[in-house]
Design an enzyme around this catalytic site. Structure first.
Site, mmCIF file in Angstrom:
data_model
loop_
_atom_site.group_PDB
_atom_site.id
_atom_site.type_symbol
_atom_site.label_atom_id
_atom_site.label_comp_id
_atom_site.label_asym_id
_atom_site.label_seq_id
_atom_site.Cartn_x
_atom_site.Cartn_y
_atom_site.Cartn_z
ATOM 1 N N TYR A 1 -6.392 -1.487 -9.176
ATOM 2 C CA TYR A 1 -5.197 -0.885 -8.587
ATOM 3 C C TYR A 1 -3.945 -1.469 -9.236
ATOM 4 O O TYR A 1 -3.016 -0.733 -9.606
ATOM 5 C CB TYR A 1 -5.165 -1.130 -7.076
ATOM 6 C CG TYR A 1 -3.855 -0.760 -6.427
ATOM 7 C CD1 TYR A 1 -3.464 0.567 -6.315
ATOM 8 C CD2 TYR A 1 -3.006 -1.752 -5.932
ATOM 9 C CE1 TYR A 1 -2.243 0.904 -5.725
ATOM 10 C CE2 TYR A 1 -1.794 -1.424 -5.346
ATOM 11 C CZ TYR A 1 -1.412 -0.101 -5.240
ATOM 12 O OH TYR A 1 -0.210 0.227 -4.668
ATOM 13 N N LYS B 1 -1.025 0.558 -11.447
ATOM 14 C CA LYS B 1 0.398 0.584 -11.125
ATOM 15 C C LYS B 1 1.234 -0.014 -12.264
ATOM 16 O O LYS B 1 2.362 0.435 -12.521
ATOM 17 C CB LYS B 1 0.661 -0.179 -9.822
ATOM 18 C CG LYS B 1 0.014 0.433 -8.602
ATOM 19 C CD LYS B 1 0.516 1.837 -8.313
ATOM 20 C CE LYS B 1 1.855 1.832 -7.611
ATOM 21 N NZ LYS B 1 2.282 3.198 -7.189
#
Length: 335
Positions: free
Chosen positions: A144, A148
């Site tokens: 994750y 990002k």
């Protein structure tokens, strides 16, 4: 001036929409992915950030885009979906902004995108991180976090090509949502009277504060900057203890040792594989739960004069909301 917000149905997106209703101007468009959610908004536009033509149609006549749509997951099997939604989706948003002459993009990232030094795990004192920290390729960066970080590269590319951009990096966002959505899962963990906690530190920020920062940045001339949105950091023991108090239940009281966490995420992976469900704890979340990091909020406090909502206030409000929603559900089920 006309605004558009992606991710309008999410925890943060819905709060931004709520606060925008009092914002003076020519209104705003809520970019919504599901047909059955359109009636929740005054001025919705059906589309998907992975559907480029729908973005071009929605961005017609838009001056400012608030990009809050994202996928959050720490499940290994959802890695491809993470990168598709967060990286490819953000690239599409940036390209559509450039093609349609959108003036300004406010991107909601995450403190995870700043990266974490490998030495942060199991240290006795919290490590402080601010916006000047450089990304480090480290085995403790989650998929994750990587997604990002790469999404932010797309935003910086847009800045280089003439788009005004500003990035917000919130920590764990606390706010009113479904029991199984976003950080509300942490409230659910305590409400279900689970007994264990870890020796890590959690960084937090109220959803209302993040939305307020977004509203302030709409008319600001600030660009080509990023801001950590973090109200503070606290041990999981205190964090869960405040939630337990808000719910009127006993708090978790058994601290998990590192070796126990390692065993737990492996057992959870086996359980999830057998029953074909998402694991409640993964290797990545096990690392995060032991980390001791503090994200410095000095820049946002100085530039926007931000005063953050106290943790106790946020938790009490969310607990009251969840208790009310749960009582309503039980009443419906009993009829």
């Amino acid at each position: 001036m006309k605004l558009l917000i992606t991710g309008a149905t999410g925890l943060l997106g819905s709060e931004i929409v709520r606060q925008l209703k009092d914002y003076p101007g020519n209104g705003f468009v809520s970019f919504v992915r599901n047909q059955d959610q359109l009636d929740q908004f005054d001025n919705p536009q059906l589309g998907d950030i992975l559907d480029y033509p729908s973005l071009l149609e929605a961005f017609e006549g838009i001056n400012i885009v608030i990009h809050a749509a994202a996928k959050v997951s720490f499940s290994p099997k959802e890695k491809a979906e993470l990168f598709e939604a967060n990286v490819d989706g953000t690239a599409n948003v940036v390209n559509a902004c450039l093609e349609k002459g959108v003036k300004r993009l406010i991107y909601i990232s995450s403190v995870a995108a700043i990266g974490r030094p490998e030495k942060d795990t199991d240290t006795k004192q919290p490590i402080s991180i601010n916006e000047s920290n450089k990304w480090e390729d480290s085995p403790i960066n989650s998929e994750y976090a990587k997604s990002k970080y790469r999404a932010e590269q797309e935003v910086w590319r847009g800045q280089a090509e003439g788009l005004q951009t500003v990035i917000l990096n919130p920590s764990v966002i606390l706010g009113e949502a479904d029991w199984k959505q976003s950080s509300t899962q942490l409230f659910n963990y305590v409400y279900q009277r689970n007994r264990f906690y870890t020796d890590g530190v959690i960084n937090y920020v109220d959803v209302q504060d993040v939305a307020n920062a977004v509203i302030q940045l709409i008319d600001s001339d600030i660009e080509d900057k990023r801001y950590i949105m973090n109200a503070g950091s606290v041990t999981y023991a205190k964090f869960f203890g405040l939630m337990a108090k808000g719910f009127g239940v006993a708090p978790p009281k058994y601290k998990l040792k590192p070796f126990a966490i390692e065993i737990l995420w492996r057992l959870e992976a086996i359980r999830a594989f057998i029953f074909r469900t998402s694991p409640l704890i993964t290797k990545e979340t096990a690392v995060t739960a032991r980390a001791k990091i503090h994200f410095d909020n000095s820049r946002i406090k100085e530039d926007l004069q931000m005063e953050f909502i106290p943790l106790e206030t946020s938790i009490k409000r969310v607990c009251n909301y969840l208790l009310t929603k749960n009582n309503q559900r039980l009443t419906v089920e009993q009829k």
